[in-house]
Write an enzyme that holds these catalytic residues in place. Structure first.
Site, PDB file in Angstrom:
ATOM      1  N   GLU A 115      60.869  99.413-146.624  1.00  0.00           N
ATOM      2  CA  GLU A 115      61.713  98.376-147.082  1.00  0.00           C
ATOM      3  C   GLU A 115      60.971  97.389-147.987  1.00  0.00           C
ATOM      4  O   GLU A 115      61.629  96.641-148.807  1.00  0.00           O
ATOM      5  CB  GLU A 115      62.313  97.571-145.578  1.00  0.00           C
ATOM      6  CG  GLU A 115      63.235  98.449-145.239  1.00  0.00           C
ATOM      7  CD  GLU A 115      63.741  97.746-143.549  1.00  0.00           C
ATOM      8  OE1 GLU A 115      62.846  97.633-142.841  1.00  0.00           O
ATOM      9  OE2 GLU A 115      64.756  97.706-143.553  1.00  0.00           O
TER      10      GLU A 115
ATOM     11  N   GLY B  42      59.432  99.299-142.166  1.00  0.00           N
ATOM     12  CA  GLY B  42      59.397  98.041-142.788  1.00  0.00           C
ATOM     13  C   GLY B  42      58.608  98.104-144.015  1.00  0.00           C
ATOM     14  O   GLY B  42      58.476  97.170-144.977  1.00  0.00           O
TER      15      GLY B  42
ATOM     16  N   GLU C 242      63.121 104.342-138.172  1.00  0.00           N
ATOM     17  CA  GLU C 242      63.905 103.551-137.245  1.00  0.00           C
ATOM     18  C   GLU C 242      64.473 104.308-135.904  1.00  0.00           C
ATOM     19  O   GLU C 242      64.133 103.820-134.836  1.00  0.00           O
ATOM     20  CB  GLU C 242      64.348 102.231-137.911  1.00  0.00           C
ATOM     21  CG  GLU C 242      63.510 101.374-138.540  1.00  0.00           C
ATOM     22  CD  GLU C 242      63.399 101.584-139.842  1.00  0.00           C
ATOM     23  OE1 GLU C 242      63.594 102.946-140.345  1.00  0.00           O
ATOM     24  OE2 GLU C 242      62.852 100.755-140.675  1.00  0.00           O
TER      25      GLU C 242
HETATM   26  N1  CAA Z   1      52.643  99.987-135.697  1.00  0.00           N
HETATM   27  C1  CAA Z   1      51.775  99.799-135.030  1.00  0.00           C
HETATM   28  N2  CAA Z   1      50.509 100.614-135.072  1.00  0.00           N
HETATM   29  C2  CAA Z   1      50.592 101.554-135.921  1.00  0.00           C
HETATM   30  C3  CAA Z   1      51.882 101.931-136.683  1.00  0.00           C
HETATM   31  C4  CAA Z   1      53.178 101.041-136.418  1.00  0.00           C
HETATM   32  N3  CAA Z   1      54.185 100.986-137.155  1.00  0.00           N
HETATM   33  N4  CAA Z   1      51.684 102.929-137.573  1.00  0.00           N
HETATM   34  C5  CAA Z   1      50.369 103.385-137.197  1.00  0.00           C
HETATM   35  N5  CAA Z   1      49.817 102.749-136.345  1.00  0.00           N
HETATM   36  C6  CAA Z   1      48.607 102.778-135.549  1.00  0.00           C
HETATM   37  C7  CAA Z   1      48.633 103.801-134.651  1.00  0.00           C
HETATM   38  O1  CAA Z   1      48.878 103.393-133.354  1.00  0.00           O
HETATM   39  C8  CAA Z   1      47.005 104.046-134.474  1.00  0.00           C
HETATM   40  O2  CAA Z   1      46.313 103.277-133.819  1.00  0.00           O
HETATM   41  P1  CAA Z   1      45.387 103.683-132.663  1.00  0.00           P
HETATM   42  O3  CAA Z   1      44.169 104.191-133.397  1.00  0.00           O
HETATM   43  O4  CAA Z   1      44.841 102.439-131.993  1.00  0.00           O
HETATM   44  O5  CAA Z   1      46.077 104.521-131.905  1.00  0.00           O
HETATM   45  C9  CAA Z   1      46.653 104.031-136.108  1.00  0.00           C
HETATM   46  O6  CAA Z   1      47.696 103.314-136.694  1.00  0.00           O
HETATM   47  C10 CAA Z   1      46.628 105.271-136.739  1.00  0.00           C
HETATM   48  O7  CAA Z   1      47.805 106.132-136.499  1.00  0.00           O
HETATM   49  P2  CAA Z   1      48.121 107.471-135.917  1.00  0.00           P
HETATM   50  O8  CAA Z   1      46.716 107.888-135.096  1.00  0.00           O
HETATM   51  O9  CAA Z   1      49.405 107.462-135.374  1.00  0.00           O
HETATM   52  O10 CAA Z   1      47.936 108.277-137.632  1.00  0.00           O
HETATM   53  P3  CAA Z   1      48.370 109.873-137.659  1.00  0.00           P
HETATM   54  O11 CAA Z   1      47.970 110.098-138.951  1.00  0.00           O
HETATM   55  O12 CAA Z   1      48.463 110.746-136.456  1.00  0.00           O
HETATM   56  O13 CAA Z   1      50.025 109.347-138.026  1.00  0.00           O
HETATM   57  C11 CAA Z   1      52.175 108.256-138.825  1.00  0.00           C
HETATM   58  C12 CAA Z   1      50.480 108.654-139.046  1.00  0.00           C
HETATM   59  C13 CAA Z   1      52.901 109.429-139.010  1.00  0.00           C
HETATM   60  C14 CAA Z   1      52.303 107.164-139.848  1.00  0.00           C
HETATM   61  C15 CAA Z   1      52.171 107.485-137.406  1.00  0.00           C
HETATM   62  O14 CAA Z   1      51.257 106.577-137.270  1.00  0.00           O
HETATM   63  C16 CAA Z   1      53.364 106.980-137.139  1.00  0.00           C
HETATM   64  O15 CAA Z   1      54.454 107.560-136.950  1.00  0.00           O
HETATM   65  N6  CAA Z   1      53.542 105.555-137.279  1.00  0.00           N
HETATM   66  C17 CAA Z   1      54.959 104.869-136.997  1.00  0.00           C
HETATM   67  C18 CAA Z   1      55.705 104.982-138.270  1.00  0.00           C
HETATM   68  C19 CAA Z   1      56.904 104.280-137.887  1.00  0.00           C
HETATM   69  O16 CAA Z   1      57.825 104.579-137.170  1.00  0.00           O
HETATM   70  N7  CAA Z   1      57.220 103.027-138.575  1.00  0.00           N
HETATM   71  C20 CAA Z   1      58.566 102.281-138.364  1.00  0.00           C
HETATM   72  C21 CAA Z   1      58.266 101.194-137.635  1.00  0.00           C
HETATM   73  S1  CAA Z   1      59.782 100.434-137.319  1.00  0.00           S
HETATM   74  C22 CAA Z   1      60.110  99.385-138.321  1.00  0.00           C
HETATM   75  O17 CAA Z   1      59.587  99.356-139.458  1.00  0.00           O
HETATM   76  C23 CAA Z   1      61.306  98.223-138.266  1.00  0.00           C
HETATM   77  C24 CAA Z   1      61.806  97.558-139.233  1.00  0.00           C
HETATM   78  O18 CAA Z   1      62.991  97.687-139.702  1.00  0.00           O
HETATM   79  C25 CAA Z   1      61.092  96.379-139.719  1.00  0.00           C
END
Ligand code: CAA
Length: 255
Positions: free
Chosen positions: A108, A105, A128
């Site tokens: 997006e 998102g 996603e």
């Molecule tokens: N939602 C909620 N929390 C998130 C997040 C997300 N999308 N991305 C990161 N965070 C949070 C983590 O949970 C973490 O919080 P805590 O310290 O409380 O655990 C904090 O941010 C730091 O993140 P990481 O420890 O994971 O940091 P990293 O450097 O190891 O990794 C990253 C970074 C690769 C971006 C990893 O955080 C990640 O993969 N995040 C999710 C990305 C993702 O899948 N996004 C798509 C979401 S679905 C969507 O967007 C649907 C749509 O169509 C609208």
């Protein structure tokens, strides 16, 4: 406390997400705040360009912690598309200045902009499908229109997170700059666009969009002709051409 900020620098507006502890992941309340600010931008006739920029990370996607227990109805209510459509529909140019992660998102959101500038360390993608969903905030529609169907399918089907260099090569971003220069580059471009005739720029934006959406090319060219001719009813057309002939810079009035 506000998690989305609207700043103005002259005629340029900047919308930023401020949730660094979650890499600017987007919750429903963040999108509601953003919606109000977009409405404010929409109503302000002095604003000539909007920059979407958040410090360190553009946005790591929708908030997974908030989505995990959603049922179908709640998922629909969670979605960001109405706000993203408002941004894409703005008549002024929109620039996304992408630092760090722009995922799901978050990416997006960047796709609602007219022009994307990324830092060399930016990481972009649509993960996603790795979460058991698919892009739901315009990604399946805007991404193929911007980079073509085959490239969009590869990105969306694999969920791969790609570098800025690769994103530039596939046309997902317009250009790449040093990480600490992303905002400045966006601002430089915004200031340039702010000097152009606003009604002409808005007409060009709307005409390019309708040309992309209308399958009949000749019909699109007719629309272009009508929109082009209509600009001759504006004072800015007279000013722009007069300034050229008088060898001076134009002073456009948005009239
Ligand atoms: N939602 C909620 N929390 C998130 C997040 C997300 N999308 N991305 C990161 N965070 C949070 C983590 O949970 C973490 O919080 P805590 O310290 O409380 O655990 C904090 O941010 C730091 O993140 P990481 O420890 O994971 O940091 P990293 O450097 O190891 O990794 C990253 C970074 C690769 C971006 C990893 O955080 C990640 O993969 N995040 C999710 C990305 C993702 O899948 N996004 C798509 C979401 S679905 C969507 O967007 C649907 C749509 O169509 C609208």
């Amino acid at each position: 406390m506000a998690q989305v900020l609207l700043k103005k620098q002259g005629t340029i507006a900047i919308i930023s997400v401020d949730r660094p502890e979650a890499l600017n992941a987007l919750s429903r309340s963040i999108i509601d705040e953003m919606d109000d600010l977009v409405e404010e931008v929409m109503k302000d006739r002095d604003i000539r360009c909007l920059i979407l920029h958040s410090k360190k990370n553009f946005a790591a996607g929708a908030d997974i912690k908030k989505m995990i227990e959603c049922n179908e109805q709640e998922a629909r209510a969670f979605l960001f598309s109405p706000t993203y459509n408002k941004i894409a529909d703005l008549s002024i140019p929109v620039i996304a200045a992408i630092e760090g992660y722009a995922l799901g998102g978050g990416m997006e959101l960047a796709m609602t902009a007219d022009i994307r500038i990324a830092g060399e360390g930016a990481k972009m993608g649509f993960p996603e499908v790795t979460l058991g969903i698919m892009p739901g905030a315009g990604g399946t529609v805007r991404v193929p229109r911007i980079i073509g169907e085959a490239r969009a399918k590869e990105l969306i089907f694999t969920g791969d997170v790609i570098t800025a260099e690769r994103a530039e090569a596939m046309g997902l971003v317009n250009r790449v700059t040093a990480d600490d220069q992303v905002f400045d580059e966006a601002m430089k471009l915004a200031k340039k666009l702010a000097k152009r005739a606003p009604i002409a720029l808005a007409a060009a934006k709307a005409t390019i969009r309708s040309g992309q959406e209308e399958p009949d090319q000749n019909k699109s060219i007719d629309i272009e002709a009508a929109n082009w001719a209509k600009l001759f009813t504006t004072e800015d057309q007279k000013e722009g051409m007069r300034a050229f002939l008088e060898k001076r810079k134009p002073a456009f009035q948005n009239k």
